[in-house]
Design an enzyme around this catalytic site. Structure first.
Site, PDB file in Angstrom:
ATOM      1  N   ASP A   1      -4.342   2.619  -4.482  1.00 12.71           N
ATOM      2  CA  ASP A   1      -2.996   2.788  -3.919  1.00 12.71           C
ATOM      3  C   ASP A   1      -2.368   1.444  -3.595  1.00 12.71           C
ATOM      4  OD1 ASP A   1      -4.617   2.025  -1.878  1.00 12.71           O
ATOM      5  OD2 ASP A   1      -4.078   3.642  -0.500  1.00 12.71           O
TER       6      ASP A   1
ATOM      7  N   ASP B   1       0.846  -1.214   0.000  1.00 11.74           N
ATOM      8  CA  ASP B   1       0.000   0.000   0.000  1.00 11.74           C
ATOM      9  C   ASP B   1       0.867   1.244   0.000  1.00 11.74           C
ATOM     10  OD1 ASP B   1      -2.594  -0.774   0.036  1.00 11.74           O
ATOM     11  OD2 ASP B   1      -3.031   0.043   2.033  1.00 11.74           O
ATOM     12  N   LEU B   2       0.555   2.196  -0.856  1.00  7.42           N
ATOM     13  CA  LEU B   2       1.231   3.500  -0.776  1.00  7.42           C
ATOM     14  C   LEU B   2       0.604   4.241   0.411  1.00  7.42           C
ATOM     15  CD1 LEU B   2       3.145   5.548  -2.153  1.00  7.42           C
ATOM     16  CD2 LEU B   2       1.217   6.272  -3.528  1.00  7.42           C
TER      17      LEU B   2
END
Lengths: 227, 253
Positions: B187, B144-145
């Site tokens: 994301d 995950d960003l």
């Protein structure tokens, strides 16, 4: 699709690429790309992106050769000898006057820059040249910056047969030109014995590209004397 | 004698690769008409003018005329068979190339250029099938960003897109041949890492963070992993386990 088809499609999708070819050699695969006359985006220089794409697809040893075209007014270019054409008439009207020549715009016997490749992981920089169909590669330390590009270009010219041992007095980035390309000036001493300092200046997609081009511009004027 | 255009027409709908078909057609043309060479210059809507030479060979200095030639079929020597429909072959070559471009776009995320979710699930299922059959090990990483919403809200969506693109570039730079990476959600990213034990994942993530050649520090991200064999035998379960480890990591911060 096999890996080579995937690779070729991905390479042809890079901005400006007009042709891709492959040459299996004894110890490596040569991948050749022809690029139109456009400026690479600074964050995505085509030679670097192409090298990475090739490395992802091909496990064996590879060399990536980038050939850039330059555009000139159509009137300045001789009509190509047409062998056999099947083309809609409308398409022919849009032909741009493009021809593969060296970076100085001269058709004389000059070494031509094919690619400047930086490999930050191994701190290596490669300059690929071609003269009369013969290709050479010069290498230097990538972290040396502009001087590394100069050294790699000198090494590539030595590979062509030059026996000189010049050294760089300086290599400086001057400014960016109107197209936001880096402009680098280079001064070389000792290209020819007892000759004055040789200077070269050129623009490139990146500072190291410009440094290699300006070194070549200085050396090409002396090519007849050093080869 | 079979018309190469007819052969091209017969196979174009079922082929996996338009590029391979273009070369096959050129090679067939060279062979059937005993030509020295053949090349085709195509104009494709998305990737522009493209030159293909028989044998997939690189262009040489003798090919200068091709560089300035309009779209068309070029042969050496000139082709003098009236029964061969060159216009049809040219149109079919453009179609073959167009299909390749469309297929590529259909399987890739347009923002990052990585595989999209649909392609990734297909790759994951294939990797699981191979593992179940041959016992091959791989690790799935889900990533995950961090703080994408905050970036989007405070700096605008172009900044968020730039962070996603940069992470994609970093993966491309660091991953090895055989590794696959995809953007599977807004994301969210995922990777299949063959022959990579979970202990080696942190090392790889560190290489992503410290990859050189970028103007700014790596965007912050979190990840979880799951491995086969060991954690699951189906892709849904494997993704779930990797997701759980990702959220545990985030919660533990």
């Amino acid at each position: 699709m096999n890996s080579l088809d995937d690779l070729e499609l991905e390479l042809r999708k890079l901005p400006g690429v007009k042709a891709a070819g492959f040459d299996e050699r004894e110890d490596m695969l040569l991948v050749q790309l022809h690029l139109g006359d456009r400026i690479d985006a600074p964050e995505h220089p085509v030679p670097i992106d192409a090298s990475r794409i090739v490395a992802r697809h091909i496990e064996e040893r590879t060399a990536v050769e980038i050939v850039r075209w330059r555009s000139f007014p159509a009137a300045a270019v001789a009509a190509p000898p047409v062998v056999d054409v099947t083309a809609p008439a409308a398409a022919a009207e849009g032909v741009a006057g493009e021809v593969a020549i060296d970076d100085t715009g001269s058709f004389g016997r000059r070494a031509r820059l094919l690619a400047v490749l930086a490999f930050p992981d191994s701190d290596e920089l490669e300059v690929h040249l071609i003269l009369d169909g013969r290709r050479t590669i010069g290498r230097a330390v990538s972290s040396s910056g502009l001087l590394g590009a100069v050294e790699a270009t000198l090494a590539a010219v030595r590979e062509l047969g030059a026996t000189f041992t010049p050294h760089a007095l300086f290599a400086r980035e001057i400014e960016n030109d109107a197209d936001e390309r880096a402009v680098v000036a280079v001064a070389l001493e000792g290209v020819v014995d007892d000759a004055p300092t040789d200077y070269g200046i050129a623009a490139g997609a990146s500072p190291i590209d410009a440094a290699a081009r300006s070194t070549l511009a200085a050396l090409n004027r002396r090519l007849a004397q050093v080869l | 004698m079979t018309d190469p255009s007819e052969e091209l027409l017969a196979t174009i709908a079922t082929t996996d690769s338009g590029i391979a078909l273009i070369y096959q057609s050129l090679d067939a043309l060279v062979e059937q008409f005993s030509l020295e060479d053949a090349a085709v210059v195509l104009e494709e809507r998305q990737i522009g003018r493209q030159i293909f030479c028989a044998g997939r060979r690189p262009l040489s200095q003798d090919d200068d005329e091709l560089l300035v030639a309009p779209p068309g079929l070029y042969t050496q020597p000139a082709l003098e068979h009236d029964d061969f429909d060159r216009s049809l072959m040219l149109s079919l070559c453009v179609l073959a190339l167009r299909l390749d471009v469309v297929r590529y776009d259909a399987w890739h995320d347009p923002l990052t250029g990585l595989y999209d979710r649909r392609s990734f699930i297909r790759l994951l299922e294939m990797a699981i099938a191979r593992s179940n059959r041959y016992g091959w090990q791989f690790t799935l990483v889900v990533l995950d960003l961090d703080h994408l919403k905050v970036v989007n809200d405070t700096e605008g969506h172009p900044a968020g897109d730039a962070a996603l693109r940069e992470l994609g570039d970093r993966f491309r730079r660091v991953l090895r041949i055989g590794d696959d990476a995809a953007r599977i959600g807004g994301d969210e990213f995922a990777m299949i890492l063959p022959n990579t034990p979970p202990e080696a994942v942190e090392l790889l993530m560190e290489r992503v963070r410290s990859a050189e050649g970028f103007d700014r520090p790596c965007p912050s991200f979190s990840y979880g992993w799951a491995q086969i064999p060991g954690d699951a035998t189906e892709h849904e379960e494997l993704m779930k386990i990797a997701d759980q480890r990702l959220y545990e990591k985030k919660a533990g911060r």
